[in-house]
Write a protein that holds these residues in place. Structure first.
Motif, PDB file in Angstrom:
ATOM      1  N   GLY A  67       1.014  -0.980   0.036  1.00  0.00           N
ATOM      2  CA  GLY A  67       0.104  -0.153  -0.056  1.00  0.00           C
ATOM      3  C   GLY A  67       0.693   1.075  -0.060  1.00  0.00           C
ATOM      4  O   GLY A  67       1.615   1.486   0.947  1.00  0.00           O
ATOM      5  N   GLY A  68       0.775   2.112  -0.964  1.00  0.00           N
ATOM      6  CA  GLY A  68       1.597   3.154  -1.106  1.00  0.00           C
ATOM      7  C   GLY A  68       1.553   4.254  -0.117  1.00  0.00           C
ATOM      8  O   GLY A  68       2.561   4.781   0.353  1.00  0.00           O
ATOM      9  N   ASP A  85       4.957  -2.927  -2.685  1.00  0.00           N
ATOM     10  CA  ASP A  85       3.925  -3.338  -3.749  1.00  0.00           C
ATOM     11  C   ASP A  85       4.120  -2.234  -4.864  1.00  0.00           C
ATOM     12  O   ASP A  85       4.886  -1.108  -4.841  1.00  0.00           O
ATOM     13  N   THR A  86       3.325  -2.270  -6.086  1.00  0.00           N
ATOM     14  CA  THR A  86       3.362  -1.643  -7.127  1.00  0.00           C
ATOM     15  C   THR A  86       2.911  -0.037  -7.119  1.00  0.00           C
ATOM     16  O   THR A  86       3.355   0.867  -7.691  1.00  0.00           O
ATOM     17  N   THR A  87       2.132   0.117  -5.808  1.00  0.00           N
ATOM     18  CA  THR A  87       1.464   1.521  -5.646  1.00  0.00           C
ATOM     19  C   THR A  87       2.566   2.140  -4.716  1.00  0.00           C
ATOM     20  O   THR A  87       2.214   3.298  -4.345  1.00  0.00           O
ATOM     21  N   SER A  88       3.893   1.617  -4.149  1.00  0.00           N
ATOM     22  CA  SER A  88       4.628   2.170  -3.445  1.00  0.00           C
ATOM     23  C   SER A  88       5.583   3.108  -4.236  1.00  0.00           C
ATOM     24  O   SER A  88       6.604   2.610  -4.502  1.00  0.00           O
ATOM     25  N   LEU A  89       5.134   4.358  -4.814  1.00  0.00           N
ATOM     26  CA  LEU A  89       6.033   5.077  -5.776  1.00  0.00           C
ATOM     27  C   LEU A  89       6.482   6.386  -5.178  1.00  0.00           C
ATOM     28  O   LEU A  89       7.318   7.251  -5.903  1.00  0.00           O
ATOM     29  N   TYR A  90       6.187   6.518  -3.870  1.00  0.00           N
ATOM     30  CA  TYR A  90       6.768   7.854  -2.965  1.00  0.00           C
ATOM     31  C   TYR A  90       6.852   7.320  -1.775  1.00  0.00           C
ATOM     32  O   TYR A  90       6.335   6.774  -0.980  1.00  0.00           O
ATOM     33  N   ASP A  94      -7.177  -3.248   0.715  1.00  0.00           N
ATOM     34  CA  ASP A  94      -7.406  -3.822  -0.599  1.00  0.00           C
ATOM     35  C   ASP A  94      -6.440  -5.075  -0.848  1.00  0.00           C
ATOM     36  O   ASP A  94      -6.502  -5.568  -1.965  1.00  0.00           O
ATOM     37  N   ALA A  95      -5.588  -5.102  -0.190  1.00  0.00           N
ATOM     38  CA  ALA A  95      -4.494  -6.429  -0.242  1.00  0.00           C
ATOM     39  C   ALA A  95      -5.486  -7.792  -0.419  1.00  0.00           C
ATOM     40  O   ALA A  95      -6.273  -8.108   0.120  1.00  0.00           O
ATOM     41  N   GLY A  96      -4.733  -8.648  -1.462  1.00  0.00           N
ATOM     42  CA  GLY A  96      -5.482  -9.911  -1.525  1.00  0.00           C
ATOM     43  C   GLY A  96      -4.579 -10.697  -2.778  1.00  0.00           C
ATOM     44  O   GLY A  96      -3.526 -10.012  -3.134  1.00  0.00           O
TER      45      GLY A  96
END
Length: 284
Positions: free
Chosen positions: A32-33, A52-57, A91-93
């Motif tokens: 989770g970003g 995960d891929t939403t962790s951009l910042y 949202d994780a799953g």
């Protein structure tokens, strides 16, 4: 005497095991970003071994091993990093994967997404407990509260003296999948926090965009994400979506965008995001 010494040694083993476990370095995976942002804000990034891929910042998070998209995780990918702690949003799953991780005796903590400022404070305190950063979490929560009070003052000033604008949020990160946001969404919450009205407030959740729905909402402004704007061909591309050109927002070319994680993540940058959104939505 020997028997007594043996019994004393055996009785101390559980305490020794707990001490060794406590001394072991934490290997943290963040899913989770917004949670990853909080880890960095708590200066606990040295614990991270995967995201995960939403962790951009911040940008440094992008160099960490990646476990994939939060909703389509694999147990193999997670466990391959040998985590001792996993934090995740709701949202994780999929659920089956999360059960596999728990069956492998890896502590998994799911923190509520909760699209409220108070939720940010609660997640900050929870992470402080989980990561043994309680004083830092308390100080950070106090900083967020101070920034939020300033934001509320800025929103009140920007929204004074005129009717609240009607805002339609459009999400289009994938080709052919354009959705608009009703109530009980992160978009609805930030629109209201910015002193505006969600033009689709009578609908629950995200719905597919249709020209009839768009025209009926009669938005004064369109709100979207930077990613949606890029994927859709800029402002001109957004204005070409069905029904948009027939709205007050379309005729005035009023399209506002922000970074998706900053706008919808309800993470550390929430106060600044809401303040900037209020300035962009309300007339000068």
């Amino acid at each position: 005497m020997k028997r007594r010494q043996l019994l004393l040694t055996l009785s101390s083993l559980p305490l020794l095991h707990r001490a060794q476990a406590a001394a072991s370095p934490v290997r943290l995976v963040s899913i989770g970003g917004a949670l990853t942002e909080l880890v960095y804000a708590l200066d606990a990034q040295s614990l991270l071994v995967g995201v995960d891929t939403t962790s951009l910042y911040p940008a440094a998070a992008r160099s960490l091993p990646n476990v994939g998209y939060a909703r389509t995780l694999s147990a193999e990918g997670l466990l391959s990093l040998r985590p001792t702690l996993i934090i995740a949003t709701e949202d994780a799953g999929p659920t089956a994967v999360l059960r596999q991780v728990e069956a492998a005796h890896v502590p998994l903590h799911t923190l509520r997404a909760e699209h409220r400022f108070e939720g940010l404070l609660e997640r900050t305190r929870q992470l402080g407990e989980l990561l043994d950063r309680r004083p830092a979490a308390t100080a950070l929560a106090d900083q967020f509260s101070a920034r939020w009070r300033t934001t509320q003052q800025q929103v009140a000033k920007a929204s004074a003296g005129h009717a609240a604008p009607r805002v339609l949020f459009i999400l289009s990160h994938a080709a052919g999948q354009v959705r608009i946001a009703g109530q009980n969404t992160a978009a609805d919450a930030v629109i209201r926090y910015a002193g505006a009205v969600n033009a689709l407030q009578d609908v629950d959740g995200y719905k597919p965009l249709t020209p009839e729905a768009v025209i009926a909402t009669a938005p004064d402004a369109i709100l979207t994400t930077d990613m949606s704007l890029d994927a859709g061909g800029g402002i001109d591309g957004i204005l070409k979506l069905p029904g948009i050109a027939q709205t007050p927002a379309g005729r005035a070319r009023r399209v506002v965008s922000q970074d998706a994680l900053e706008l919808l993540g309800f993470g550390p940058r929430l106060p600044q995001s809401v303040a900037r959104l209020a300035q962009a939505l309300h007339p000068a």
